[in-house]
Design a protein around this motif. Structure first.
Motif, PDB file in Angstrom:
ATOM      1  N   LEU A  56      -2.509   3.704  -3.789  1.00  0.00           N
ATOM      2  CA  LEU A  56      -2.379   2.488  -4.589  1.00  0.00           C
ATOM      3  C   LEU A  56      -2.273   1.298  -3.665  1.00  0.00           C
ATOM      4  O   LEU A  56      -1.570   1.352  -2.650  1.00  0.00           O
ATOM      5  CB  LEU A  56      -1.141   2.548  -5.490  1.00  0.00           C
ATOM      6  CG  LEU A  56      -1.151   3.544  -6.660  1.00  0.00           C
ATOM      7  CD1 LEU A  56       0.151   3.432  -7.435  1.00  0.00           C
ATOM      8  CD2 LEU A  56      -2.345   3.298  -7.568  1.00  0.00           C
ATOM      9  N   THR A  57      -2.978   0.225  -4.020  1.00  0.00           N
ATOM     10  CA  THR A  57      -2.889  -1.018  -3.267  1.00  0.00           C
ATOM     11  C   THR A  57      -2.643  -2.156  -4.236  1.00  0.00           C
ATOM     12  O   THR A  57      -3.081  -2.130  -5.391  1.00  0.00           O
ATOM     13  CB  THR A  57      -4.181  -1.289  -2.481  1.00  0.00           C
ATOM     14  OG1 THR A  57      -5.289  -1.333  -3.384  1.00  0.00           O
ATOM     15  CG2 THR A  57      -4.418  -0.207  -1.434  1.00  0.00           C
ATOM     16  N   GLY A  58      -1.949  -3.156  -3.775  1.00  0.00           N
ATOM     17  CA  GLY A  58      -1.672  -4.323  -4.606  1.00  0.00           C
ATOM     18  C   GLY A  58      -1.401  -5.525  -3.729  1.00  0.00           C
ATOM     19  O   GLY A  58      -0.977  -5.403  -2.575  1.00  0.00           O
ATOM     20  N   SER A  59      -1.690  -6.700  -4.275  1.00  0.00           N
ATOM     21  CA  SER A  59      -1.415  -7.937  -3.555  1.00  0.00           C
ATOM     22  C   SER A  59      -1.021  -9.011  -4.551  1.00  0.00           C
ATOM     23  O   SER A  59      -1.416  -8.980  -5.729  1.00  0.00           O
ATOM     24  CB  SER A  59      -2.642  -8.381  -2.740  1.00  0.00           C
ATOM     25  OG  SER A  59      -3.724  -8.700  -3.601  1.00  0.00           O
ATOM     26  N   MET A  60      -0.222  -9.948  -4.088  1.00  0.00           N
ATOM     27  CA  MET A  60       0.218 -11.054  -4.922  1.00  0.00           C
ATOM     28  C   MET A  60       0.446 -12.259  -4.024  1.00  0.00           C
ATOM     29  O   MET A  60       0.948 -12.120  -2.894  1.00  0.00           O
ATOM     30  CB  MET A  60       1.516 -10.682  -5.645  1.00  0.00           C
ATOM     31  CG  MET A  60       2.072 -11.788  -6.529  1.00  0.00           C
ATOM     32  SD  MET A  60       3.582 -11.261  -7.382  1.00  0.00           S
ATOM     33  CE  MET A  60       2.917  -9.961  -8.423  1.00  0.00           C
TER      34      MET A  60
ATOM     35  N   HIS B 248       0.852  -1.189   0.000  1.00  0.00           N
ATOM     36  CA  HIS B 248       0.000   0.000   0.000  1.00  0.00           C
ATOM     37  C   HIS B 248       0.884   1.234   0.000  1.00  0.00           C
ATOM     38  O   HIS B 248       1.907   1.285   0.696  1.00  0.00           O
ATOM     39  CB  HIS B 248      -0.923   0.006   1.229  1.00  0.00           C
ATOM     40  CG  HIS B 248      -1.790   1.228   1.316  1.00  0.00           C
ATOM     41  ND1 HIS B 248      -1.407   2.382   1.968  1.00  0.00           N
ATOM     42  CD2 HIS B 248      -3.045   1.463   0.826  1.00  0.00           C
ATOM     43  CE1 HIS B 248      -2.362   3.273   1.870  1.00  0.00           C
ATOM     44  NE2 HIS B 248      -3.374   2.754   1.199  1.00  0.00           N
TER      45      HIS B 248
ATOM     46  N   TRP C 278      -3.614 -12.349  -7.534  1.00  0.00           N
ATOM     47  CA  TRP C 278      -3.069 -10.991  -7.553  1.00  0.00           C
ATOM     48  C   TRP C 278      -4.211  -9.987  -7.670  1.00  0.00           C
ATOM     49  O   TRP C 278      -5.300 -10.303  -8.129  1.00  0.00           O
ATOM     50  CB  TRP C 278      -2.068 -10.791  -8.690  1.00  0.00           C
ATOM     51  CG  TRP C 278      -2.668 -10.932 -10.079  1.00  0.00           C
ATOM     52  CD1 TRP C 278      -2.742 -12.053 -10.821  1.00  0.00           C
ATOM     53  CD2 TRP C 278      -3.276  -9.879 -10.850  1.00  0.00           C
ATOM     54  NE1 TRP C 278      -3.353 -11.815 -12.022  1.00  0.00           N
ATOM     55  CE2 TRP C 278      -3.683 -10.465 -12.071  1.00  0.00           C
ATOM     56  CE3 TRP C 278      -3.509  -8.522 -10.660  1.00  0.00           C
ATOM     57  CZ2 TRP C 278      -4.307  -9.737 -13.077  1.00  0.00           C
ATOM     58  CZ3 TRP C 278      -4.122  -7.799 -11.658  1.00  0.00           C
ATOM     59  CH2 TRP C 278      -4.515  -8.398 -12.859  1.00  0.00           C
ATOM     60  N   ALA C 279      -3.908  -8.806  -7.212  1.00  0.00           N
ATOM     61  CA  ALA C 279      -4.894  -7.720  -7.304  1.00  0.00           C
ATOM     62  C   ALA C 279      -4.144  -6.394  -7.270  1.00  0.00           C
ATOM     63  O   ALA C 279      -3.095  -6.268  -6.637  1.00  0.00           O
ATOM     64  CB  ALA C 279      -5.892  -7.791  -6.144  1.00  0.00           C
ATOM     65  N   ILE C 280      -4.651  -5.420  -7.947  1.00  0.00           N
ATOM     66  CA  ILE C 280      -4.075  -4.087  -7.957  1.00  0.00           C
ATOM     67  C   ILE C 280      -5.208  -3.087  -8.081  1.00  0.00           C
ATOM     68  O   ILE C 280      -6.220  -3.360  -8.755  1.00  0.00           O
ATOM     69  CB  ILE C 280      -3.059  -3.908  -9.102  1.00  0.00           C
ATOM     70  CG1 ILE C 280      -2.352  -2.552  -8.969  1.00  0.00           C
ATOM     71  CG2 ILE C 280      -3.745  -4.027 -10.469  1.00  0.00           C
ATOM     72  CD1 ILE C 280      -1.179  -2.405  -9.920  1.00  0.00           C
TER      73      ILE C 280
END
Length: 487
Positions: free
Chosen positions: A329-333, A150, A351-353
């Motif tokens: 901005l947020t992201g996950s993997m 984040h 994954w997500a963004i």
């Protein structure tokens, strides 16, 4: 991309930067007057000679960090060194500053860098299904491991302003620590001088009591023989009792002072230190007097007020910036699945963004009220800075006037003591030759002791006021001290 479009983007970026820079005041302290001299009257180049010392005022100089060593007493140096090392109050202030510095590091790291967190999940679940469409219950396992990131862009400088305000407040605590250190040293020196002066006054008063008692006893004997009146005998007894009554208050003052000195040094009152004799202390002959422009940089209380102005200015910028949009901005993997093979296979990738933009619209006027409050707080900080500078000027002016007047007082009391000593020597000589009665000797010695007590008070006051002036001057960094002296 057309030139017009590029120009528009550049102009927008420049406008954005200029807007962010103008959200808060500059934080520079207000201009203060630079008086030609601190007091109502011009400062003399030096004091009158008293006690064998005429103090010279060195314009443009400031005392070093260990100014108390100018008194030339290793015992006094040891008292101050022990106090600076063992004082729990000073140590508590140091630890408070260290805590604030670590909190600032945590705040800056958390607000200016992306946050990355990891999570792992292992779950076994049972789910009921609709009857007739399969098994009534399904049991399954779920495995997942993900990394989340984040980051919030500081588009309008809210984070920068907030961190600047926190950093300035840490600086306030740092300057307050320096002020506490210098105040502790000055208090130890002043208290030690006070104890030494009281020791001498007590010794002189004890002798004065003995002389008064001898005079009263002799008058009582002479009254019994009929050579003096009863009124004179009673008056002598009254004088002796009145002089004796001055001794307990002096001892009480000494007890309170030595107890205070012990606590300043981090000791218990029952473990009070020994104090150097007043005669072992040398009055500093060279007294530094910083020019007003240097005083603004050398006094830690003024520097703390300056840092408070900077903190308040940054608060205005932060409260203004919070009125504008915020972009995050947020992201996950990671990987997930209902079995270990699926978790480790290509099909288990997760994954997500995403991005979020928020703009305050209605908060019941709270944001505007917060901005107005921060502006008022900034105005108050500026006024507090002005008051601190004026108070510092007054402090120095009073100390300089005190040294000049102390020297004149000591010169007069020394002259009176010398005259009283000469008179006492003459009276004692004539008494030994039988030309004067013993009563004349007692009276002359009493006047001499009174003059010595007054001279002792003046000596102690002069030494204490010198320490107060050293304290009021603050301390410039070494490079600035050299520049100030060579001006």
């Amino acid at each position: 991309m057309s030139l017009t479009y590029k120009t528009s983007v550049a102009a927008a970026a420049m406008a954005l930067a200029m807007t962010a820079c103008s959200f808060g005041p500059s934080g520079e302290p207000p201009a203060m007057p630079a008086p030609e001299h601190y007091g109502a009257d011009a400062q003399p180049a030096k004091t009158v000679s008293a006690g064998g010392v005429a103090q010279t005022f060195e314009i443009g100089a400031t005392p070093g960090s260990q100014w108390w060593r100018l008194y030339g007493s290793s015992d006094l140096d040891a008292l101050v060194d022990e106090g600076l090392h063992n004082s729990p109050t000073l140590a508590a202030t140091q630890r408070t500053l260290a805590s604030a510095q670590e909190e600032l590091r945590a705040q800056v790291g958390a607000s200016t860098l992306p946050s990355i967190d990891g999570a792992a999940q292992v779950e076994r679940a049972r789910t009921a299904v609709v009857p007739g469409l399969g098994p009534e219950q399904v049991q399954y396992n779920f495995f997942a491991g993900q990394v989340f990131a984040h980051y919030t862009f500081d588009l309008f400088g809210q984070t920068r302003y907030t961190n600047s305000a926190s950093a300035a407040r840490v600086n306030v605590q740092a300057y307050e620590l320096e002020a506490s250190r210098r105040a502790l040293a000055a208090n130890i020196v002043g208290t030690a001088i006070n104890v030494a002066a009281l020791d001498r006054q007590i010794a002189l008063t004890e002798r004065l009591v003995a002389v008064s008692n001898d005079a009263a006893h002799e008058d009582q004997q002479r009254y019994a023989l009929g050579s003096v009146s009863r009124a004179q005998a009673l008056a002598s007894k009254q004088d002796a009792a009145a002089i004796a009554a001055t001794l307990p208050p002096l001892r009480q003052q000494r007890a309170c002072a030595i107890h205070a000195l012990a606590v300043l040094m981090g000791r218990t009152p029952d473990n009070a230190p020994s104090v150097p004799a007043l005669d072992s202390l040398s009055l500093p002959g060279q007294v530094p007097v910083a020019v007003p422009s240097d005083l603004l940089r050398s006094r830690p209380d003024i520097q703390a007020a300056d840092a408070a102005v900077k903190a308040a200015a940054a608060d205005v910028g932060a409260s203004t910036a919070q009125l504008f949009p915020s972009l995050s901005l947020t992201g996950s993997m990671g990987r997930g699945g209902f079995s270990w093979p699926m978790l480790l296979s290509g099909a288990g990738g997760l994954w997500a963004i995403g991005a979020s933009l928020s703009q305050p619209i209605f908060h019941g006027g709270a944001l505007f009220a917060q901005r107005r409050a921060s502006i008022d707080a900034y105005d108050a900080a500026v006024l507090h800075y002005k008051a601190t500078v004026l108070s510092a000027f007054q402090d120095v002016a009073n100390s300089l006037a005190a040294l000049d007047n102390d020297a004149q007082t000591l010169a007069s009391t020394d002259e009176a003591a010398d005259a009283a000593r000469t008179a006492f020597d003459d009276t004692a000589s004539r008494h030994r030759l039988g030309a004067l009665p013993s009563a004349a000797t007692h009276a002359s010695e009493s006047r001499y002791l009174d003059a010595q007590i007054a001279a002792t008070r003046a000596t102690g006051q002069r030494m204490s006021d010198t320490a107060a002036l050293f304290q009021s001057m603050g301390e410039l960094p070494a490079a600035q001290q050299t520049a100030a002296i060579t001006r």
